[in-house]
Design an enzyme around this catalytic site. Structure first.
Site, PDB file in Angstrom:
ATOM      1  N   ARG A   1       1.021  -1.202  -0.085  1.00 52.38           N
ATOM      2  CA  ARG A   1      -0.198  -0.193   0.121  1.00 52.38           C
ATOM      3  C   ARG A   1       0.845   1.104  -0.083  1.00 52.38           C
ATOM      4  O   ARG A   1       1.431   1.569   0.902  1.00 52.38           O
ATOM      5  CB  ARG A   1      -0.826   0.081   1.121  1.00 52.38           C
ATOM      6  CG  ARG A   1      -1.862  -1.121   1.177  1.00 52.38           C
ATOM      7  CD  ARG A   1      -2.831  -0.837  -0.001  1.00 52.38           C
ATOM      8  NE  ARG A   1      -3.996  -1.774  -0.114  1.00 52.38           N
ATOM      9  CZ  ARG A   1      -5.098  -1.980  -1.043  1.00 52.38           C
ATOM     10  NH1 ARG A   1      -4.879  -1.225  -2.140  1.00 52.38           N
ATOM     11  NH2 ARG A   1      -5.977  -2.581  -1.049  1.00 52.38           N
TER      12      ARG A   1
ATOM     13  N   ALA B   1     -10.580  -7.414  -1.733  1.00 53.12           N
ATOM     14  CA  ALA B   1     -11.363  -6.187  -1.842  1.00 53.12           C
ATOM     15  C   ALA B   1     -11.283  -5.447  -3.026  1.00 53.12           C
ATOM     16  O   ALA B   1     -10.448  -5.474  -3.909  1.00 53.12           O
ATOM     17  CB  ALA B   1     -11.299  -5.461  -0.594  1.00 53.12           C
TER      18      ALA B   1
ATOM     19  N   LEU C   1     -12.782  -1.643  -5.251  1.00 55.20           N
ATOM     20  CA  LEU C   1     -13.882  -0.681  -5.642  1.00 55.20           C
ATOM     21  C   LEU C   1     -14.955  -0.813  -6.346  1.00 55.20           C
ATOM     22  O   LEU C   1     -14.854  -1.680  -7.210  1.00 55.20           O
ATOM     23  CB  LEU C   1     -13.037   0.573  -5.926  1.00 55.20           C
ATOM     24  CG  LEU C   1     -11.812   1.083  -5.629  1.00 55.20           C
ATOM     25  CD1 LEU C   1     -11.376   2.292  -6.259  1.00 55.20           C
ATOM     26  CD2 LEU C   1     -12.230   1.684  -4.184  1.00 55.20           C
TER      27      LEU C   1
ATOM     28  N   GLU D   1     -13.825  -9.648  -7.457  1.00 53.26           N
ATOM     29  CA  GLU D   1     -12.490  -9.291  -6.619  1.00 53.26           C
ATOM     30  C   GLU D   1     -11.931 -10.624  -5.930  1.00 53.26           C
ATOM     31  O   GLU D   1     -10.800 -10.796  -5.743  1.00 53.26           O
ATOM     32  CB  GLU D   1     -12.683  -8.155  -5.585  1.00 53.26           C
ATOM     33  CG  GLU D   1     -13.306  -7.028  -6.006  1.00 53.26           C
ATOM     34  CD  GLU D   1     -11.979  -6.190  -6.988  1.00 53.26           C
ATOM     35  OE1 GLU D   1     -10.856  -6.550  -6.636  1.00 53.26           O
ATOM     36  OE2 GLU D   1     -12.407  -5.552  -7.997  1.00 53.26           O
TER      37      GLU D   1
ATOM     38  N   GLU E   1      -8.066 -11.649  -7.178  1.00 52.58           N
ATOM     39  CA  GLU E   1      -7.109 -11.343  -6.126  1.00 52.58           C
ATOM     40  C   GLU E   1      -6.531 -12.747  -5.398  1.00 52.58           C
ATOM     41  O   GLU E   1      -5.381 -12.787  -5.013  1.00 52.58           O
ATOM     42  CB  GLU E   1      -7.300 -10.611  -4.894  1.00 52.58           C
ATOM     43  CG  GLU E   1      -7.627  -9.031  -5.612  1.00 52.58           C
ATOM     44  CD  GLU E   1      -7.644  -8.088  -4.375  1.00 52.58           C
ATOM     45  OE1 GLU E   1      -7.938  -8.590  -3.310  1.00 52.58           O
ATOM     46  OE2 GLU E   1      -7.684  -6.812  -4.666  1.00 52.58           O
TER      47      GLU E   1
ATOM     48  N   GLU F   1      -1.098  -5.841  -7.505  1.00 53.21           N
ATOM     49  CA  GLU F   1      -1.704  -7.006  -7.365  1.00 53.21           C
ATOM     50  C   GLU F   1      -0.737  -8.190  -8.017  1.00 53.21           C
ATOM     51  O   GLU F   1      -0.786  -9.311  -7.740  1.00 53.21           O
ATOM     52  CB  GLU F   1      -2.997  -7.218  -8.154  1.00 53.21           C
ATOM     53  CG  GLU F   1      -3.985  -6.286  -7.169  1.00 53.21           C
ATOM     54  CD  GLU F   1      -5.587  -6.403  -7.758  1.00 53.21           C
ATOM     55  OE1 GLU F   1      -5.322  -7.343  -9.025  1.00 53.21           O
ATOM     56  OE2 GLU F   1      -6.459  -5.938  -7.471  1.00 53.21           O
TER      57      GLU F   1
END
Length: 218
Positions: free
Chosen positions: A68, A80, A82, A97, A101, A146
């Site tokens: 991050r 997670a 958006l 998602e 992921e 990712e």
């Protein structure tokens, strides 16, 4: 005469957008306060989001270890993403998602908890789903952050300890892990996957859609 506590109508007298970017906008609102004063409030409009507390048959929570940039380090998080597509169903976004992921899909879905992340300055809110009956599915080729994420399977008890010890600090992951542990320990039923979500943020996405439509018309 002053109104009884809890009865004031906080009317927005005026509003202006001073910045609109890819994932957020900064809005300045003039808001009527009790006693007649009008004060300015800064509001960050943000996409809504979904997250998934995916629990495998061995009682492990599926976490991701992801970089991050604002914090400059990797965090343990729930899968997670958006809600950045106009009109997209939150459950379908959660399914997407989880697959993107982790390469996983789930047979059973329910709503675990809804979270307003920082209501003092942003409308950002997310819905955390509980997903069980996991199985492998196609995973698109990852890119950007990712492409470097690591998948971690951790027992629910260990995940709770990690949250309470400060190893897990992502707000979504902390909320999801503790909510899941509480629901299971107290046998509290979760909500249906299509339960209403009255707090889902829409202002930013609706503005982007209006801008897109205006551009097409022009």
């Amino acid at each position: 005469m002053t109104n009884a506590p809890g009865s004031h109508d906080f009317e927005t007298v005026s509003s202006s957008v001073v910045y609109s970017g890819a994932i957020l906008a900064l809005r300045l609102d003039q808001v009527a306060m009790p006693g007649g004063r009008v004060v300015e409030r800064e509001v960050i409009e943000h996409h809504g989001a979904v997250a998934v507390a995916a629990l495998d048959d061995d009682g492990n929570v599926i976490l991701i270890d992801q970089y991050r940039h604002p914090l400059g380090r990797r965090l343990l998080e729930l899968p997670a993403g958006l809600l950045d597509q106009y009109g997209e169903d939150p459950l379908q976004a959660a399914r997407r998602e989880l697959a993107e992921e982790t390469g996983l899909a789930a047979r059973e879905w329910s709503v675990l908890v809804d979270v307003a992340l920082s209501p003092g300055f942003t409308d950002e809110s997310l819905r955390i789903y509980l997903a069980t009956g996991l199985y492998e599915t196609d995973r698109p080729e990852p890119e950007f952050e990712e492409a470097d994420l690591r998948i971690v399977r951790m027992s629910l008890d260990d995940a709770v300890r990690a949250a309470l010890s400060g190893e897990i600090v992502n707000a979504t992951a902390v909320a999801g892990v503790l909510a899941l542990s509480t629901a299971r320990a107290r046998e509290i039923p979760t909500r249906p996957a299509d339960a209403p979500w009255p707090g889902m943020p829409t202002a930013f996405l609706e503005r982007k859609e209006r801008e897109r439509a205006a551009g097409d018309a022009g």
